[in-house]
Enzyme design. Structure first.
Site, PDB file in Angstrom:
ATOM      1  N   ASP A 246     -32.864 -48.678  85.726  1.00 48.33           N
ATOM      2  CA  ASP A 246     -32.481 -47.367  86.264  1.00 48.33           C
ATOM      3  C   ASP A 246     -32.731 -46.297  85.209  1.00 48.33           C
ATOM      4  OD1 ASP A 246     -31.300 -45.197  87.476  1.00 48.33           O
ATOM      5  OD2 ASP A 246     -29.244 -45.874  87.062  1.00 48.33           O
TER       6      ASP A 246
ATOM      7  N   ASN B 238     -32.329 -42.880  85.682  1.00 44.86           N
ATOM      8  CA  ASN B 238     -31.619 -41.604  85.808  1.00 44.86           C
ATOM      9  C   ASN B 238     -30.116 -41.733  86.049  1.00 44.86           C
ATOM     10  OD1 ASN B 238     -31.686 -42.563  88.364  1.00 44.86           O
ATOM     11  ND2 ASN B 238     -32.482 -40.691  89.318  1.00 44.86           N
TER      12      ASN B 238
ATOM     13  N   ASP C  77     -28.219 -43.222  88.260  1.00 43.68           N
ATOM     14  CA  ASP C  77     -27.545 -43.262  89.565  1.00 43.68           C
ATOM     15  C   ASP C  77     -27.186 -44.689  89.991  1.00 43.68           C
ATOM     16  OD1 ASP C  77     -29.974 -44.304  90.226  1.00 43.68           O
ATOM     17  OD2 ASP C  77     -30.441 -42.873  91.821  1.00 43.68           O
TER      18      ASP C  77
ATOM     19  N   ASP D 132     -35.467 -47.771  89.511  1.00 42.52           N
ATOM     20  CA  ASP D 132     -36.427 -46.828  90.095  1.00 42.52           C
ATOM     21  C   ASP D 132     -37.800 -46.968  89.451  1.00 42.52           C
ATOM     22  OD1 ASP D 132     -36.066 -45.389  87.598  1.00 42.52           O
ATOM     23  OD2 ASP D 132     -34.158 -44.704  88.461  1.00 42.52           O
TER      24      ASP D 132
ATOM     25  N   ASP E  75     -45.774 -54.670  98.485  1.00 44.53           N
ATOM     26  CA  ASP E  75     -45.196 -55.430  99.586  1.00 44.53           C
ATOM     27  C   ASP E  75     -45.626 -54.757 100.882  1.00 44.53           C
ATOM     28  OD1 ASP E  75     -43.367 -57.247 100.945  1.00 44.53           O
ATOM     29  OD2 ASP E  75     -42.271 -57.302  99.052  1.00 44.53           O
TER      30      ASP E  75
ATOM     31  N   ASP F  11     -45.133 -59.568 103.970  1.00 44.71           N
ATOM     32  CA  ASP F  11     -43.824 -60.029 104.416  1.00 44.71           C
ATOM     33  C   ASP F  11     -43.907 -60.770 105.751  1.00 44.71           C
ATOM     34  OD1 ASP F  11     -40.886 -59.618 103.767  1.00 44.71           O
ATOM     35  OD2 ASP F  11     -40.929 -58.840 105.812  1.00 44.71           O
TER      36      ASP F  11
ATOM     37  N   GLU G 124     -46.469 -64.233 102.994  1.00 53.06           N
ATOM     38  CA  GLU G 124     -45.207 -64.975 103.059  1.00 53.06           C
ATOM     39  C   GLU G 124     -45.183 -65.657 104.419  1.00 53.06           C
ATOM     40  OE1 GLU G 124     -40.375 -64.476 102.869  1.00 53.06           O
ATOM     41  OE2 GLU G 124     -41.613 -63.092 104.004  1.00 53.06           O
TER      42      GLU G 124
ATOM     43  N   HIS H  28     -36.710 -62.766  95.365  1.00 52.26           N
ATOM     44  CA  HIS H  28     -35.521 -61.996  95.730  1.00 52.26           C
ATOM     45  C   HIS H  28     -34.769 -62.593  96.924  1.00 52.26           C
ATOM     46  CE1 HIS H  28     -38.565 -60.899  98.543  1.00 52.26           C
ATOM     47  NE2 HIS H  28     -37.690 -60.229  99.266  1.00 52.26           N
ATOM     48  N   ASP H  29     -35.307 -63.633  97.542  1.00 51.08           N
ATOM     49  CA  ASP H  29     -34.642 -64.266  98.688  1.00 51.08           C
ATOM     50  C   ASP H  29     -33.995 -65.600  98.323  1.00 51.08           C
ATOM     51  OD1 ASP H  29     -35.407 -62.263 100.484  1.00 51.08           O
ATOM     52  OD2 ASP H  29     -37.323 -63.257 100.906  1.00 51.08           O
TER      53      ASP H  29
HETATM   54  C1  GLC Z   1     -38.877 -61.441 104.051  1.00 44.22           C
HETATM   55  C2  GLC Z   1     -38.339 -60.751 102.833  1.00 44.22           C
HETATM   56  C3  GLC Z   1     -36.860 -60.631 102.954  1.00 44.22           C
HETATM   57  C4  GLC Z   1     -36.560 -59.799 104.166  1.00 44.22           C
HETATM   58  C5  GLC Z   1     -37.232 -60.345 105.413  1.00 44.22           C
HETATM   59  C6  GLC Z   1     -37.264 -59.315 106.499  1.00 44.22           C
HETATM   60  O1  GLC Z   1     -38.457 -62.734 104.154  1.00 44.22           O
HETATM   61  O2  GLC Z   1     -38.740 -61.416 101.679  1.00 44.22           O
HETATM   62  O3  GLC Z   1     -36.258 -60.095 101.818  1.00 44.22           O
HETATM   63  O4  GLC Z   1     -35.173 -59.747 104.361  1.00 44.22           O
HETATM   64  O5  GLC Z   1     -38.559 -60.708 105.193  1.00 44.22           O
HETATM   65  O6  GLC Z   1     -38.151 -58.291 106.159  1.00 44.22           O
HETATM   66 CA    CA Z   2     -32.195 -44.524  89.479  1.00 44.73          CA
END
Ligand code: GLC
Ligand code: CA
Length: 557
Positions: free
Chosen positions: A21, A23, A25, A29, A98, A199, A255, A328-329
């Site tokens: 981050d 700034n 908040d 970013d 993405d 995605d 994905e 991230h999942d």
């Molecule tokens: C993909 C993304 C996930 C998101 C889902 C819906 O699996 O990686 O984070 O919640 O699609 O877009």
């Molecule tokens: Ca920020």
């Protein structure tokens, strides 16, 4: 096999909200990413995959996009984006965006129009159906709990949303939708980006009849068989390839939930008609069960080896693999398959990294993985931010399928939020991530586990990743070599070889905290082997070896 840069690259995934981050908040970013570009250069990665930075109401942290050509205010401006792109390119780092086009946000202007009336020009951009006997058009459940249909009173019809109700599915059978998506992709390519991570791209083509699915523990039908690798998915991706991808020099990764090796050979065929590679989920689903991902089961090593070996050998010479433990999942793999206790955290993190990075395919490192970041001691439901986790808690506990305390344990073990807490930069307040209040709690172990500490210590997990990445760049056998599994039945050792042009690597990883004995395979006996990398100082290739706790070593013959 033809040599290409994306086969030789290592990708680093950034989840912008949690990276840095700039700034105060409390939200990471784009300028925060630019500030850390030298850190990434030092790690040695070639490509950044940026989780979505587009305008979004943030129902699913940016995976619900309301403007594909604008930057989310939380993350900065288009000028900030351009600066970040330039900063990356100056250092020889490419940027992969993405691409979330199975669905948009319900606040996207297309959907705002679409829901207005049955004859609106945008009506067919989405998937609308009449109800059945006053109920949903079919029994499908959404990925984020509840039905996959939302009733819209304005036209007395339902729209399909495989994810949240704020993520209506686009109708890819409509050529106008494809035109819009391809134009938008082209616009980003013109801007100079270097690829797309697509995605849930395996879900874009639905079986038109939308039949009921098999009912699961939550009372909803499974849409999988009717949307995963659907009837026109390859046709649409080939069209995308012709009209956009083939005109630029890109890295493309789909994905692909529900993808099999047979399907992957089409998506990621080396003939280049569709994508470069896919993310498959088979190894991630090994600890799934009746209540989907929600449980505390451990992945069995023999099953893991069987699955990964199948992907390595079946795609060999036909399609290209991607390699990942984390994103991230997923919760932190170190806490799932390694050992996050202080005694074994570092050595097991290095072991997992060795096991993955020596395989054939393009490796993905998820932010913090290179530091050995772990799962998070979330206390209460209020500590979670993820829509999937929170909804699943309410649904499964509400229905009495799982009791509250048990479900909390499951969330703590499996929730995606384990990967989404702030990157741990140093031991100052909030791990140096922000000067404000972070949008999600910081893992309290940041005092011990952080980048500053690791950068100052030669034997850290960071430098181990740096070395793995460098070795891949220097040794074609790691990129292109043939893979062969050894000891398939062994419950604790994962051993395999890679071979190219008379050079062979022997990779041995101990997935347990106990010592394990292993004899040098006959093909190497009498040969002089050298150590390419290992997570103990004195690992040696010997006739009779004893692997220590989480020991990993790569020997070159
Ligand atoms: C993909 C993304 C996930 C998101 C889902 C819906 O699996 O990686 O984070 O919640 O699609 O877009
Ligand atoms: Ca920020």
């Amino acid at each position: 096999m033809e040599r290409t840069w994306w086969k030789e690259a290592v990708v680093y995934q950034i989840y912008p909200r949690s990276f840095n981050d700039s700034n105060g908040d409390g939200i990471g970013d784009l300028n925060g990413i630019t500030e850390k570009m030298d850190y990434l250069k030092k790690l040695g990665i070639d490509v950044i995959w940026l989780s979505p930075v587009y305008e979004s109401p943030n129902d699913d942290n940016g995976y619900d996009i309301s403007n594909y050509r604008g930057i989310m205010k939380d993350f900065g401006t288009m000028e900030d984006f351009d600066r970040m792109l330039a900063a990356a390119h100056e250092r020889g780092i490419r940027i992969v965006m993405d691409l979330v086009v199975n669905h948009t946000s319900d606040e996207h202007p297309w959907f705002v129009e679409s829901r207005k009336s049955k004859d609106n020009p945008y009506r067919d951009y989405y998937i609308w159906r009449e109800g059945k006997n006053g109920k949903e058009p079919n029994n499908w459940g959404s990925c984020f709990s509840g039905p996959a249909w939302e009733y819209d009173g304005q036209t007395d019809m339902y729209y399909l949303h495989l994810f949240s109700r704020k993520q209506p599915d686009l109708n890819w059978d409509n050529p106008k939708v494809r035109d819009e998506v391809f134009d938008m992709m082209d616009w980003w390519c013109q801007k100079g980006i270097d690829g797309f991570r697509m995605d849930v791209i395996s879900l874009i083509s639905k079986v038109p009849e939308l039949p009921d699915g098999k009912v699961g523990k939550n009372g909803y039908g499974d849409y999988g068989p009717y949307v995963c690798n659907g009837p026109h998915v390859h046709e649409y991706l080939q069209e995308m390839n012709r009209r956009v991808l083939s005109r630029y020099d890109l890295l493309t990764v789909g994905e692909c939930s529900g993808v099999t090796v047979e399907e992957a050979k089409k998506y990621a065929s080396l003939d280049g008609k569709e994508l470069n590679m896919v993310f498959q989920f088979e190894h991630m689903d090994l600890d799934g069960g009746e209540t989907f991902k929600w449980n505390e089961r451990k992945i069995k090593l023999t099953e893991l080896k069987q699955v990964l070996t199948k992907w390595q050998t079946s795609l060999m010479g036909k399609a290209w693999n991607s390699l990942y433990w984390c994103n991230h999942d997923q919760p932190r793999m170190l806490s799932r398959l390694g050992n996050d206790s202080p005694q074994y955290r570092e050595v097991s993190a290095k072991m997992l990294a060795t096991c993955l990075h020596m395989m054939q395919g393009t490796p993905y490192v998820y932010q913090g993985e290179e530091l050995g970041m772990t799962n998070v001691p979330f206390q209460t439901l209020e500590d979670f931010r993820d829509i999937e986790s929170i909804n699943a808690y309410h649904e499964l506990v509400g229905q009495g399928v799982i009791d509250g305390d048990t479900m909390m344990r499951y969330l703590r073990y499996k929730s995606r939020d384990n990967a989404r807490t702030p990157m741990q930069w140093n031991d100052s307040e909030n791990a140096g991530f922000t000067e404000g209040t972070p949008w999600i709690m910081v893992n309290p172990n940041y005092k011990e586990i952080n980048a500053e500490e690791e950068l100052a210590r030669e034997d850290s997990v960071f430098y181990y990743y740096q070395k793995l990445i460098r070795l891949r760049h220097e040794n074609p056998v790691i990129v292109y070599g043939d893979y062969k599994l050894l000891l398939p039945e062994h419950e604790a050792l994962y051993a395999y070889t890679r071979e190219l042009d008379g050079e062979t690597l022997l990779v041995i990883c101990n997935f347990s905290s106990e010592e394990q004995k292993m004899d040098l395979p006959e093909e190497f006996s009498g040969k002089e082997g050298t150590v390419l990398i290992s997570n103990y100082e004195d690992s040696r290739p010997e006739e009779h070896m004893t692997l220590r706790a989480y020991e990993a070593a790569v020997y070159r013959f």
